[in-house]
Design a protein around this motif. Structure first.
Motif, PDB file in Angstrom:
ATOM      1  N   ILE A 190     -37.476 -31.325  -7.539  1.00  0.00           N
ATOM      2  CA  ILE A 190     -37.784 -32.714  -7.913  1.00  0.00           C
ATOM      3  C   ILE A 190     -36.997 -33.108  -9.159  1.00  0.00           C
ATOM      4  O   ILE A 190     -36.439 -34.212  -9.240  1.00  0.00           O
ATOM      5  CB  ILE A 190     -39.300 -32.902  -8.096  1.00  0.00           C
ATOM      6  N   TRP A 197     -39.415 -42.713   4.949  1.00  0.00           N
ATOM      7  CA  TRP A 197     -39.869 -43.218   3.664  1.00  0.00           C
ATOM      8  C   TRP A 197     -40.287 -44.680   3.688  1.00  0.00           C
ATOM      9  O   TRP A 197     -41.240 -45.059   3.033  1.00  0.00           O
ATOM     10  CB  TRP A 197     -38.769 -43.033   2.616  1.00  0.00           C
ATOM     11  N   GLU A 218     -39.857 -43.281  -8.859  1.00  0.00           N
ATOM     12  CA  GLU A 218     -41.207 -42.804  -9.184  1.00  0.00           C
ATOM     13  C   GLU A 218     -42.032 -42.578  -7.920  1.00  0.00           C
ATOM     14  O   GLU A 218     -42.791 -41.601  -7.827  1.00  0.00           O
ATOM     15  CB  GLU A 218     -41.925 -43.802 -10.113  1.00  0.00           C
ATOM     16  N   MET A 219     -41.896 -43.474  -6.949  1.00  0.00           N
ATOM     17  CA  MET A 219     -42.624 -43.327  -5.686  1.00  0.00           C
ATOM     18  C   MET A 219     -42.155 -42.084  -4.925  1.00  0.00           C
ATOM     19  O   MET A 219     -42.972 -41.333  -4.369  1.00  0.00           O
ATOM     20  CB  MET A 219     -42.442 -44.571  -4.806  1.00  0.00           C
ATOM     21  N   VAL A 271     -40.720 -39.381  -6.243  1.00  0.00           N
ATOM     22  CA  VAL A 271     -41.158 -38.199  -6.988  1.00  0.00           C
ATOM     23  C   VAL A 271     -42.637 -37.926  -6.723  1.00  0.00           C
ATOM     24  O   VAL A 271     -43.034 -36.773  -6.494  1.00  0.00           O
ATOM     25  CB  VAL A 271     -40.884 -38.376  -8.500  1.00  0.00           C
ATOM     26  N   PHE A 272     -43.454 -38.964  -6.715  1.00  0.00           N
ATOM     27  CA  PHE A 272     -44.886 -38.790  -6.441  1.00  0.00           C
ATOM     28  C   PHE A 272     -45.104 -38.247  -5.025  1.00  0.00           C
ATOM     29  O   PHE A 272     -45.868 -37.290  -4.833  1.00  0.00           O
ATOM     30  CB  PHE A 272     -45.630 -40.117  -6.619  1.00  0.00           C
ATOM     31  N   ALA A 273     -44.419 -38.828  -4.055  1.00  0.00           N
ATOM     32  CA  ALA A 273     -44.572 -38.381  -2.666  1.00  0.00           C
ATOM     33  C   ALA A 273     -44.089 -36.946  -2.495  1.00  0.00           C
ATOM     34  O   ALA A 273     -44.736 -36.141  -1.812  1.00  0.00           O
ATOM     35  CB  ALA A 273     -43.811 -39.313  -1.723  1.00  0.00           C
ATOM     36  N   SER A 290     -44.023 -34.678  -4.798  1.00  0.00           N
ATOM     37  CA  SER A 290     -44.986 -33.806  -5.490  1.00  0.00           C
ATOM     38  C   SER A 290     -46.175 -33.494  -4.597  1.00  0.00           C
ATOM     39  O   SER A 290     -46.605 -32.334  -4.500  1.00  0.00           O
ATOM     40  CB  SER A 290     -45.475 -34.462  -6.779  1.00  0.00           C
ATOM     41  N   ILE A 291     -46.699 -34.507  -3.940  1.00  0.00           N
ATOM     42  CA  ILE A 291     -47.837 -34.307  -3.033  1.00  0.00           C
ATOM     43  C   ILE A 291     -47.415 -33.457  -1.840  1.00  0.00           C
ATOM     44  O   ILE A 291     -48.096 -32.477  -1.483  1.00  0.00           O
ATOM     45  CB  ILE A 291     -48.396 -35.668  -2.551  1.00  0.00           C
ATOM     46  N   GLU A 292     -46.289 -33.800  -1.230  1.00  0.00           N
ATOM     47  CA  GLU A 292     -45.811 -33.054  -0.064  1.00  0.00           C
ATOM     48  C   GLU A 292     -45.469 -31.614  -0.439  1.00  0.00           C
ATOM     49  O   GLU A 292     -45.764 -30.671   0.296  1.00  0.00           O
ATOM     50  CB  GLU A 292     -44.578 -33.756   0.518  1.00  0.00           C
ATOM     51  N   THR A 348     -46.734 -29.810  -2.978  1.00  0.00           N
ATOM     52  CA  THR A 348     -47.965 -29.071  -3.248  1.00  0.00           C
ATOM     53  C   THR A 348     -48.660 -28.690  -1.950  1.00  0.00           C
ATOM     54  O   THR A 348     -49.132 -27.560  -1.788  1.00  0.00           O
ATOM     55  CB  THR A 348     -48.904 -29.904  -4.141  1.00  0.00           C
TER      56      THR A 348
END
Length: 150
Positions: free
Chosen positions: A83, A107, A114-115, A117-119, A121-123, A125
Motif C-alpha cells: 500500500i 473499483w 484515500e478510497m 488505500v482504505f479498500a 487495507s480492508i481487502e 486484512t
C-alpha cells in the motif's frame, strides 16, 4: 531464527513478489487487465505458507496461535508495504494509474487515493486472515521433519 525475523523476512518477500508482478504487468502492457490483480492472493498465500512452515521447522513452534500470528503478521507487513508502494507510485511515478483503476470494472468511477488505500487495507486484512486460517487448518496437524529426524 526469531519469530519477528521470520515475519519481516516473509513480509518483504510478499511485498517484493507483488511489486515484481506489477512491474512485469506494466512492462508487458497488461496493467489494464484488472483480473490479473487477483493473483496477488497467490503471493500472499505463498508468503504466509512459507512463514508458518519456517516457524514450525526452525523454531519448532507447534502453537496454533503463535503460527497463526506469524502468518498473519507476515501478510499484514507485506500488504502494508504494498500500500505504501502504491501511494509512492501514484504520487510520484504515475499519477495516471488512478484512471486505470477507475476504468476497471472492480473499483468504479471517481476514485481518490484515500478510497483505494482504505479498500486495499480492508481487502488485505481480510486476505491475511483467510490465508492464515486456511493454512493453519493444514499446519495444526503438521509435524516438522526436523523434529522427526532428530
Amino acid at each position: 531464527m526469531s519469530t519477528n525475523k521470520i515475519i519481516f523476512k516473509n513480509g518483504l518477500l510478499i511485498y517484493s513478489c507483488i511489486v515484481a508482478f506489477f512491474l512485469l504487468m506494466k512492462v508487458l502492457g497488461l496493467d489494464n487487465v484488472s483480473e490479473l490483480r487477483f493473483l496477488n492472493f497467490l503471493f500472499v498465500f505463498y508468503g504466509v505458507n512459507r512463514a508458518i512452515k519456517q516457524n514450525i521447522d526452525l523454531n519448532e513452534q507447534e502453537s496454533y496461535f503463535n503460527n497463526f500470528y506469524v502468518g498473519f503478521g507476515s501478510s499484514v507487513i507485506g500488504i502494508a508495504l504494498t500500500i505504501i508502494g502504491l501511494i509512492v507510485y501514484v504520487g510520484f511515478i504515475d499519477p495516471n494509474f488512478m484512471s486505470v483503476l477507475e476504468n476497471s470494472s472492480f473499483w468504479g468511477k471517481e476514485l481518490s487515493l484515500e478510497m483505494v488505500v482504505f479498500a486495499l487495507s480492508i481487502e488485505g486484512t481480510a486476505s491475511s486472515v483467510m490465508c492464515s486460517f486456511i493454512l493453519m487448518q493444514y499446519y495444526k496437524n503438521y509435524k516438522s521433519t526436523s523434529s522427526i529426524l532428530t
